[in-house]
Design an enzyme around this catalytic site. Structure first.
Site, PDB file in Angstrom:
ATOM      1  N   ARG A  26     -10.943  14.429   7.402  1.00  0.00           N
ATOM      2  CA  ARG A  26     -11.798  15.350   6.633  1.00  0.00           C
ATOM      3  C   ARG A  26     -13.235  14.856   6.725  1.00  0.00           C
ATOM      4  O   ARG A  26     -13.495  13.810   7.297  1.00  0.00           O
ATOM      5  CB  ARG A  26     -11.357  15.301   5.169  1.00  0.00           C
ATOM      6  CG  ARG A  26     -11.344  13.847   4.650  1.00  0.00           C
ATOM      7  CD  ARG A  26     -11.199  13.746   3.165  1.00  0.00           C
ATOM      8  NE  ARG A  26     -10.807  12.437   2.715  1.00  0.00           N
ATOM      9  CZ  ARG A  26     -11.620  11.426   2.437  1.00  0.00           C
ATOM     10  NH1 ARG A  26     -12.922  11.560   2.628  1.00  0.00           N
ATOM     11  NH2 ARG A  26     -11.159  10.274   2.007  1.00  0.00           N
ATOM     12  N   LYS A  38     -15.710   2.746  -2.265  1.00  0.00           N
ATOM     13  CA  LYS A  38     -17.052   2.470  -1.785  1.00  0.00           C
ATOM     14  C   LYS A  38     -18.128   2.782  -2.821  1.00  0.00           C
ATOM     15  O   LYS A  38     -18.018   3.764  -3.552  1.00  0.00           O
ATOM     16  CB  LYS A  38     -17.299   3.329  -0.532  1.00  0.00           C
ATOM     17  CG  LYS A  38     -16.282   3.046   0.554  1.00  0.00           C
ATOM     18  CD  LYS A  38     -16.086   4.233   1.474  1.00  0.00           C
ATOM     19  CE  LYS A  38     -14.909   3.973   2.404  1.00  0.00           C
ATOM     20  NZ  LYS A  38     -14.524   5.187   3.161  1.00  0.00           N
ATOM     21  N   VAL A  95     -17.293  11.281   2.108  1.00  0.00           N
ATOM     22  CA  VAL A  95     -18.366  11.253   1.107  1.00  0.00           C
ATOM     23  C   VAL A  95     -19.674  10.745   1.731  1.00  0.00           C
ATOM     24  O   VAL A  95     -20.748  11.315   1.515  1.00  0.00           O
ATOM     25  CB  VAL A  95     -17.962  10.348  -0.091  1.00  0.00           C
ATOM     26  CG1 VAL A  95     -19.120  10.195  -1.064  1.00  0.00           C
ATOM     27  CG2 VAL A  95     -16.722  10.887  -0.793  1.00  0.00           C
ATOM     28  N   LYS A 131       0.832  -1.208   0.000  1.00  0.00           N
ATOM     29  CA  LYS A 131       0.000   0.000   0.000  1.00  0.00           C
ATOM     30  C   LYS A 131       0.860   1.249   0.000  1.00  0.00           C
ATOM     31  O   LYS A 131       1.906   1.302   0.632  1.00  0.00           O
ATOM     32  CB  LYS A 131      -0.916   0.006   1.238  1.00  0.00           C
ATOM     33  CG  LYS A 131      -1.919  -1.143   1.251  1.00  0.00           C
ATOM     34  CD  LYS A 131      -2.659  -1.257   2.580  1.00  0.00           C
ATOM     35  CE  LYS A 131      -3.822  -0.277   2.690  1.00  0.00           C
ATOM     36  NZ  LYS A 131      -4.666  -0.593   3.880  1.00  0.00           N
ATOM     37  N   ILE A 160      -6.386  -9.153   4.955  1.00  0.00           N
ATOM     38  CA  ILE A 160      -7.447  -9.817   5.716  1.00  0.00           C
ATOM     39  C   ILE A 160      -8.443 -10.304   4.668  1.00  0.00           C
ATOM     40  O   ILE A 160      -8.974  -9.501   3.900  1.00  0.00           O
ATOM     41  CB  ILE A 160      -8.114  -8.844   6.716  1.00  0.00           C
ATOM     42  CG1 ILE A 160      -7.060  -8.169   7.626  1.00  0.00           C
ATOM     43  CG2 ILE A 160      -9.170  -9.552   7.547  1.00  0.00           C
ATOM     44  CD1 ILE A 160      -6.241  -9.088   8.499  1.00  0.00           C
ATOM     45  N   GLY A 179      -8.396   4.326  -3.167  1.00  0.00           N
ATOM     46  CA  GLY A 179      -8.155   2.957  -3.614  1.00  0.00           C
ATOM     47  C   GLY A 179      -6.945   2.798  -4.520  1.00  0.00           C
ATOM     48  O   GLY A 179      -6.702   1.708  -5.034  1.00  0.00           O
TER      49      GLY A 179
HETATM   50  P1  ADP Z   1     -14.472   8.391   1.295  1.00  0.00           P
HETATM   51  O1  ADP Z   1     -13.729   7.527   2.250  1.00  0.00           O
HETATM   52  O2  ADP Z   1     -14.883   9.721   1.818  1.00  0.00           O
HETATM   53  O3  ADP Z   1     -15.521   7.654   0.583  1.00  0.00           O
HETATM   54  P2  ADP Z   1     -12.958   8.234  -1.117  1.00  0.00           P
HETATM   55  O4  ADP Z   1     -11.786   7.340  -0.941  1.00  0.00           O
HETATM   56  O5  ADP Z   1     -14.092   7.776  -1.938  1.00  0.00           O
HETATM   57  O6  ADP Z   1     -13.372   8.769   0.309  1.00  0.00           O
HETATM   58  O7  ADP Z   1     -12.424   9.614  -1.664  1.00  0.00           O
HETATM   59  C1  ADP Z   1     -13.248  10.735  -1.778  1.00  0.00           C
HETATM   60  C2  ADP Z   1     -12.679  11.610  -2.831  1.00  0.00           C
HETATM   61  O8  ADP Z   1     -11.402  12.053  -2.441  1.00  0.00           O
HETATM   62  C3  ADP Z   1     -12.477  10.943  -4.167  1.00  0.00           C
HETATM   63  O9  ADP Z   1     -12.656  11.921  -5.137  1.00  0.00           O
HETATM   64  C4  ADP Z   1     -11.043  10.492  -4.131  1.00  0.00           C
HETATM   65  O10 ADP Z   1     -10.543  10.355  -5.425  1.00  0.00           O
HETATM   66  C5  ADP Z   1     -10.427  11.630  -3.377  1.00  0.00           C
HETATM   67  N1  ADP Z   1      -9.258  11.229  -2.570  1.00  0.00           N
HETATM   68  C6  ADP Z   1      -9.243  10.447  -1.491  1.00  0.00           C
HETATM   69  N2  ADP Z   1      -8.006  10.348  -0.985  1.00  0.00           N
HETATM   70  C7  ADP Z   1      -7.214  11.090  -1.776  1.00  0.00           C
HETATM   71  C8  ADP Z   1      -5.813  11.409  -1.775  1.00  0.00           C
HETATM   72  N3  ADP Z   1      -4.977  10.931  -0.866  1.00  0.00           N
HETATM   73  N4  ADP Z   1      -5.357  12.228  -2.750  1.00  0.00           N
HETATM   74  C9  ADP Z   1      -6.186  12.714  -3.670  1.00  0.00           C
HETATM   75  N5  ADP Z   1      -7.497  12.473  -3.714  1.00  0.00           N
HETATM   76  C10 ADP Z   1      -8.009  11.668  -2.795  1.00  0.00           C
HETATM   77  P1  ADP Z   2      -7.681   4.285   0.705  1.00  0.00           P
HETATM   78  O1  ADP Z   2      -6.758   5.263   1.364  1.00  0.00           O
HETATM   79  O2  ADP Z   2      -7.462   4.151  -0.746  1.00  0.00           O
HETATM   80  O3  ADP Z   2      -9.099   4.483   1.112  1.00  0.00           O
HETATM   81  P2  ADP Z   2      -7.612   2.026   2.557  1.00  0.00           P
HETATM   82  O4  ADP Z   2      -6.383   1.676   3.316  1.00  0.00           O
HETATM   83  O5  ADP Z   2      -8.696   2.698   3.300  1.00  0.00           O
HETATM   84  O6  ADP Z   2      -7.195   2.880   1.286  1.00  0.00           O
HETATM   85  O7  ADP Z   2      -8.166   0.718   1.877  1.00  0.00           O
HETATM   86  C1  ADP Z   2      -9.188   0.756   0.906  1.00  0.00           C
HETATM   87  C2  ADP Z   2      -9.926  -0.569   0.901  1.00  0.00           C
HETATM   88  O8  ADP Z   2      -9.034  -1.659   0.620  1.00  0.00           O
HETATM   89  C3  ADP Z   2     -10.570  -0.937   2.228  1.00  0.00           C
HETATM   90  O9  ADP Z   2     -11.831  -0.360   2.363  1.00  0.00           O
HETATM   91  C4  ADP Z   2     -10.642  -2.439   2.144  1.00  0.00           C
HETATM   92  O10 ADP Z   2     -11.728  -2.862   1.355  1.00  0.00           O
HETATM   93  C5  ADP Z   2      -9.365  -2.774   1.412  1.00  0.00           C
HETATM   94  N1  ADP Z   2      -8.263  -3.056   2.357  1.00  0.00           N
HETATM   95  C6  ADP Z   2      -7.363  -2.177   2.824  1.00  0.00           C
HETATM   96  N2  ADP Z   2      -6.487  -2.773   3.653  1.00  0.00           N
HETATM   97  C7  ADP Z   2      -6.852  -4.064   3.729  1.00  0.00           C
HETATM   98  C8  ADP Z   2      -6.324  -5.223   4.397  1.00  0.00           C
HETATM   99  N3  ADP Z   2      -5.253  -5.155   5.159  1.00  0.00           N
HETATM  100  N4  ADP Z   2      -6.958  -6.410   4.204  1.00  0.00           N
HETATM  101  C9  ADP Z   2      -8.035  -6.488   3.416  1.00  0.00           C
HETATM  102  N5  ADP Z   2      -8.574  -5.455   2.745  1.00  0.00           N
HETATM  103  C10 ADP Z   2      -7.986  -4.249   2.889  1.00  0.00           C
HETATM  104 MG    MG Z   3      -9.884   4.356   3.023  1.00  0.00          MG
END
Ligand code: ADP
Ligand code: ADP
Ligand code: MG
Length: 463
Positions: free
Chosen positions: A292, A237, A295, A158, A203, A165
């Site tokens: 922050r 999501k 969504v 990651k 996981i 994502g």
């Molecule tokens: P939430 O957890 O609020 O559903 P999302 O992961 O769907 O958040 O992200 C919400 C918005 O923020 C999306 O437009 C996503 O592309 C943007 N976003 C989230 N994290 C980042 C980041 N680290 N840098 C740039 N854009 C981000």
């Molecule tokens: P982002 O910053 O892009 O939102 P997250 O770390 O929140 O990234 O992870 C996004 C999604 O990926 C999680 O909602 C989950 O579905 C999956 N995920 C992240 N980490 C794990 C893990 N260790 N094991 C299984 N699924 C994971």
């Molecule tokens: Mg996340």
């Protein structure tokens, strides 16, 4: 309270923030790029200023342009929304240095939690369970191999700066590691300008359960219950609900306490979200904090009856929380569907275009958060979220029925989108029973789309 707030964002969240400000008698200054001329948020704000060309790096991410507008229009605070600069510590600091209140935590707190690998380390030190994995960033394939063999495959690589994502790779075997390690690093570098990565155990088929946090400047920290966000495509999501069918009262209490502990450890301020994965055995692990507004915040607003953007504004203005943990009572069930301009038949590829026709649902217990109107061109420059349909009813079954009828009312023409898929999910037995995890769409998508196709072609054959 503030007199005038600059909204450093666009789309539905900018509209949401204008609404909250108006309700608190705060003036708003909207900003827009050349692609957003005439956008809804510019029409409903007190005033609107163009900040640059369509490209986000030259407009919504242009810190000096935003600060110039905020100062020229005599704003006293800046609301960053989500995405864009919302989790950028430099922007938060710059606002503060220029005498503007950043509506969110201070820069050093964003830094503390924004680097996901550093946040893991802080959580572990503070006694919040984290997914087994590396102690910090992993710099070489050899190091990644050693850690992966210690914790066992499959693992996830990651990006420390990751979000949306992106910058994430699942690795099932040692042989795949060198290639996928390089891929994750390259994607992290390309998306976030930071190639730092770390390793976490995957996981298998967990639930994504997150807790909404509010923390004020007077040391009060509370949580507003959970959201289950396990219906995801590409680790992003699509449908969120509260309460989660996966939590017992005991688990809810323990996870809520862990979330408050996490926010306290971060010395948090404002609204934030602690994200966990919950294993099928009932073990939960911190994965990240989003510093922050989220969504899917309307789901929590429906079940708690609170307004989270009002809360953000009050906290930023230095007011204490008016509620204690004991005052928080959740009632009924809320579900949100994200209507994205994406084609579920083609790997959810973005499919923006002109909104040819639009009819939005309404009625009791239905909320629509959107910046769409008929004729509006969704720009390919920004994310594909077109609208959020949120429903609330006393029970989950009633919420499901309300969601179905809301999605039946929704008419949106002009581009492929996720509305029909959400509708099909609302009738799918595993979803109806609440039996799903983050692998749900991987295992159900084909069958759902096939079912949708059969409904259509079946109708045609008999016509
Ligand atoms: P939430 O957890 O609020 O559903 P999302 O992961 O769907 O958040 O992200 C919400 C918005 O923020 C999306 O437009 C996503 O592309 C943007 N976003 C989230 N994290 C980042 C980041 N680290 N840098 C740039 N854009 C981000
Ligand atoms: P982002 O910053 O892009 O939102 P997250 O770390 O929140 O990234 O992870 C996004 C999604 O990926 C999680 O909602 C989950 O579905 C999956 N995920 C992240 N980490 C794990 C893990 N260790 N094991 C299984 N699924 C994971
Ligand atoms: Mg996340």
């Amino acid at each position: 309270m503030f007199r005038r707030v600059l909204i450093a964002n666009r789309g539905e969240i900018a509209v949401r923030i204008v609404r909250a400000c108006r309700e608190l008698s705060i003036e708003t200054v909207a900003v827009y790029s050349a692609a957003d001329e005439g956008a809804l948020h510019t029409q409903i704000a007190t005033r609107a200023m163009c900040i640059g060309p369509a490209k986000a790096s030259e407009s919504y991410l242009n810190m000096s342009a935003l600060l110039t507008v905020a100062l020229a229009t005599q704003c006293d605070a800046v609301h960053p929304g989500y995405g864009f600069l919302s989790e950028n510590p430099d922007f938060a600091d710059l606002c503060a240095e220029n005498g503007l209140v950043f509506i969110g935590p201070p820069g050093h707190v964003i830094s503390r939690m924004g680097n996901k690998s550093a946040a893991r380390a802080l959580m572990r030190k503070s006694g919040v369970p984290v997914v087994p994995g590396s102690d910090g960033p992993v710099t070489s394939v050899k190091e990644a191999e050693e850690i992966s063999q210690r914790i066992g495959f499959p693992v996830l690589i990651k990006a420390s700066a990751g979000g949306g994502g992106r910058g994430m790779r699942q690795v099932d075997t040692l042989e795949q590691l060198p290639t996928l390690f390089a891929e994750a690093k390259a994607e992290a570098e390309a998306c976030f300008g930071n190639g730092e990565v770390y390793v976490e155990k995957l996981i298998v088929n967990p639930r994504h359960i997150e807790f909404q946090i509010l923390a004020d400047a007077h040391g009060n920290v509370i949580h507003l219950g959970e959201r289950d966000c396990s219906i995801q495509r590409k680790h992003q999501k699509l449908i969120e609900e509260s309460p989660s069918r996966a939590l017992t009262e005991d688990l809810r209490q323990r996870m809520g306490e862990a979330a408050v502990k996490a926010a306290r450890a971060a010395d948090y301020l404002g609204a934030g979200t602690i994200e966990f994965v919950l294993s099928s055995e009932g073990a939960f692990y911190f994965i990240e904090m989003n510093t922050r507004i989220q969504v899917e915040h309307p789901v929590t607003e429906f079940v708690t009856g609170l307004d989270l953007v009002h809360a953000q504004l009050r906290i930023a203005a230095g007011l204490p929380l008016s509620l204690t943990q004991e005052d928080i009572a959740c009632s009924g069930h809320a579900i949100e569907c994200r209507i994205n301009a994406e084609d579920p038949h083609h790997d959810f590829r973005p499919s923006p275009g002109r909104t040819e026709f639009l009819h939005l649902p309404g009625g009791p217990g239905v909320r629509v958060d959107t910046a769409l109107f008929a004729g509006w061109d969704l720009s390919p420059h920004y994310d594909s979220l077109a609208a959020k349909i949120i429903v609330h009813a006393p029970t989950r079954l009633e919420a499901l029925r309300k969601l179905r009828r809301a999605l039946e009312e929704l008419m949106i023409a002009g581009y492929p989108n996720t509305a029909d898929l959400c509708y099909l999910i609302a009738y799918e037995p595993d979803f109806m029973r609440g039996c799903y995890d983050t692998g749900y769409l991987d295992t159900h998508l084909e069958q759902l789309l096939q079912f949708g196709e059969n409904c259509v072609s079946g109708g045609k054959e008999h016509a």
